[in-house]
Design a protein around this motif. Structure first.
Motif, PDB file in Angstrom:
ATOM      1  N   TYR A 126       0.818  -1.210   0.000  1.00 32.43           N
ATOM      2  CA  TYR A 126       0.000   0.000   0.000  1.00 32.43           C
ATOM      3  C   TYR A 126       0.856   1.266   0.000  1.00 32.43           C
ATOM      4  CZ  TYR A 126      -3.198   3.634   1.656  1.00 32.43           C
ATOM      5  OH  TYR A 126      -3.919   4.792   1.789  1.00 32.43           O
ATOM      6  N   ASP A 167      -6.885   1.289  -0.655  1.00 35.22           N
ATOM      7  CA  ASP A 167      -7.209   0.800   0.688  1.00 35.22           C
ATOM      8  C   ASP A 167      -8.073  -0.466   0.599  1.00 35.22           C
ATOM      9  OD1 ASP A 167      -7.304   1.168   3.641  1.00 35.22           O
ATOM     10  OD2 ASP A 167      -9.441   1.439   3.260  1.00 35.22           O
ATOM     11  N   ARG A 171      -5.237  -3.118   1.556  1.00 29.29           N
ATOM     12  CA  ARG A 171      -5.358  -3.174   3.017  1.00 29.29           C
ATOM     13  C   ARG A 171      -6.528  -4.049   3.457  1.00 29.29           C
ATOM     14  NH1 ARG A 171      -4.256   2.999   5.266  1.00 29.29           N
ATOM     15  NH2 ARG A 171      -2.006   2.778   5.596  1.00 29.29           N
TER      16      ARG A 171
END
Length: 420
Positions: A126, A167, A171
């Motif tokens: 990320y 994200d 993530r």
């Protein structure tokens, strides 16, 4: 000759419809199939991911030839397993199918062999991706590297939008392993077309092309879907002898040659998702099977014994005379469940299917025969593809849409601008 088709979508119904016309065909099976394929074949209740059960069925039933429709069993190595067991099967093996199952693999191959494509970078972390995004010009495209059922591509217009996508993928892992590695690439402008060829190490068929509609709503608005409709061939400004020649020489032949150079045996369908830019055709992605809904508008145009054609390709043969494409227009409109591609309900009776129309082909996708009600009911997001064929696209389009409202189920939705 007994044949097994793997899959349960409208593409597989179209494959079964075309294969059923072959003079070579004995018994036809589809696993798992749908309510439409049951009229042409024996449906077998085995899911496409269950390679062991599919192999056992093929061996126990002396299947002579297997055709793989969707990408997932290809990526899981169905072809490898069948070939190791001495079975004849159409489709690329697990390594070759990385052209679709890994956008990183295909990007690396294109860059190595100078096949025209967008400039890109690959990320799995990320923090690295967000740094790159901060220095990027927008719009930009973020793609999940793995298989995401046509829903892993995001056009990002701002840093904030891109931050949310990164994200979600890197993530929160909302696409699981498919989004564990991503490709960030430049945004290209132009008309998109889908181009298909049947290939092996020694042969590439005459190319055929289609235009599909990925967005859920009219005017190319809304979320991405698996495809809301298609037409073939594309309009003359998007598909003519000059463009076809350029695509063949700069894209399709170089990929086949690259596979040979890499000692990767590629046998099956090569599907290039292209965009026609001011700098010429450029590759957006490669797939290893017929598209859906493109198959439904391409296969009706195929002239020749389809089963024999596929068998020749698997035998590392093939001749230009064995396959040609009819000079006719095909338009296909997809009927979907309300809420697709997000949440939708299933189990609604489909009415109007009994109204036979010789000018309309009805290919089933998300349908199932309900034994309790003794009726065909909805069983997915994309439910049916209605297809017509003729000499004039406008008239063909009118034919399809005049039939759309005769087939009804609760919450039925469709785009009204397919083939405009």
């Amino acid at each position: 000759m007994d044949v097994l088709i793997v899959g349960n979508g409208a593409r597989e119904h179209a494959l079964a419809w075309k294969i059923s016309q072959s003079t070579l065909l004995g018994k036809l099976y589809v696993a798992p199939g749908n309510a439409g394929t049951r009229d042409l074949a024996t449906n077998i209740s085995i899911e496409v991911e269950d390679i062991d059960k599919l192999l056992s069925f093929a061996l126990e039933n002396n299947i002579d030839f297997t055709i793989v429709g969707p990408e997932i069993p290809l990526s899981l190595g169905l072809v490898d397993s069948f070939q190791e067991a001495g079975l004849s099967v159409f489709g690329p093996n697990k390594i070759a199918s990385q052209m679709e199952s890994s956008k990183v693999f295909s990007k690396n191959l294109m860059q190595k062999y100078d096949i025209p494509t967008a400039k890109s970078m690959v990320f799995s972390e990320y923090n690295d991706a967000i740094k790159y995004l901060a220095s990027s010009k927008f719009p930009i495209v973020i793609k999940a590297s793995g298989l995401a059922a046509g829903k892993g591509v995001f056009i990002v217009n701002s840093f904030n939008d891109g931050e949310k996508i990164l994200d979600q993928l890197l993530r929160k892992k909302e696409l699981g392993d498919a989004g564990g590695e991503i490709v960030v690439e430049e945004y290209l402008i132009g008309q998109e077309i889908s181009v298909f060829a049947f290939v092996n190490e020694k042969y590439i068929s005459e190319l055929v092309a289609a235009c599909d509609y990925k967005k859920a709503y009219d005017g190319d608005l809304g979320p991405n879907t698996g495809g809301m409709g298609a037409y073939s061939p594309p309009k003359l400004e998007y598909w003519n002898d000059d463009i076809k020649s350029e695509v063949l020489s700069k894209v399709m032949l170089p990929v086949v040659d690259a596979m040979v150079s890499e000692k990767i045996r590629y046998t099956g369908i090569l599907y290039a998702g292209l965009i026609l830019t001011d700098n010429g055709p450029m590759v957006l992605e490669f797939n290893c099977r017929l598209g859906d809904p493109e198959a439904q508008v391409v296969l009706p145009r195929l002239n020749g014994d389809f089963l024999n054609i596929l068998m020749e390709i698997v035998k590392n043969q093939g001749s230009q005379s064995s396959l040609s494409w009819l000079e006719e227009e095909c338009v296909g409109v997809v009927l979907t469940s309300e809420g697709y591609p997000e949440k939708y309900s299933k189990g609604y009776p489909i009415r109007g299917l009994e109204q036979q129309n010789k000018d309309i082909m009805v290919f089933h996708a998300g349908t199932v025969w309900d034994q309790v009600s003794e009726a065909i009911v909805t069983d997915g997001g994309r439910v049916l593809t209605l297809v017509a064929k003729g000499k004039d696209r406008g008239l063909v389009r009118d034919q399809v849409y005049s039939y759309v409202d005769k087939i009804t189920f609760e919450g039925s939705t469709y785009r009204t601008d397919i083939g405009v």
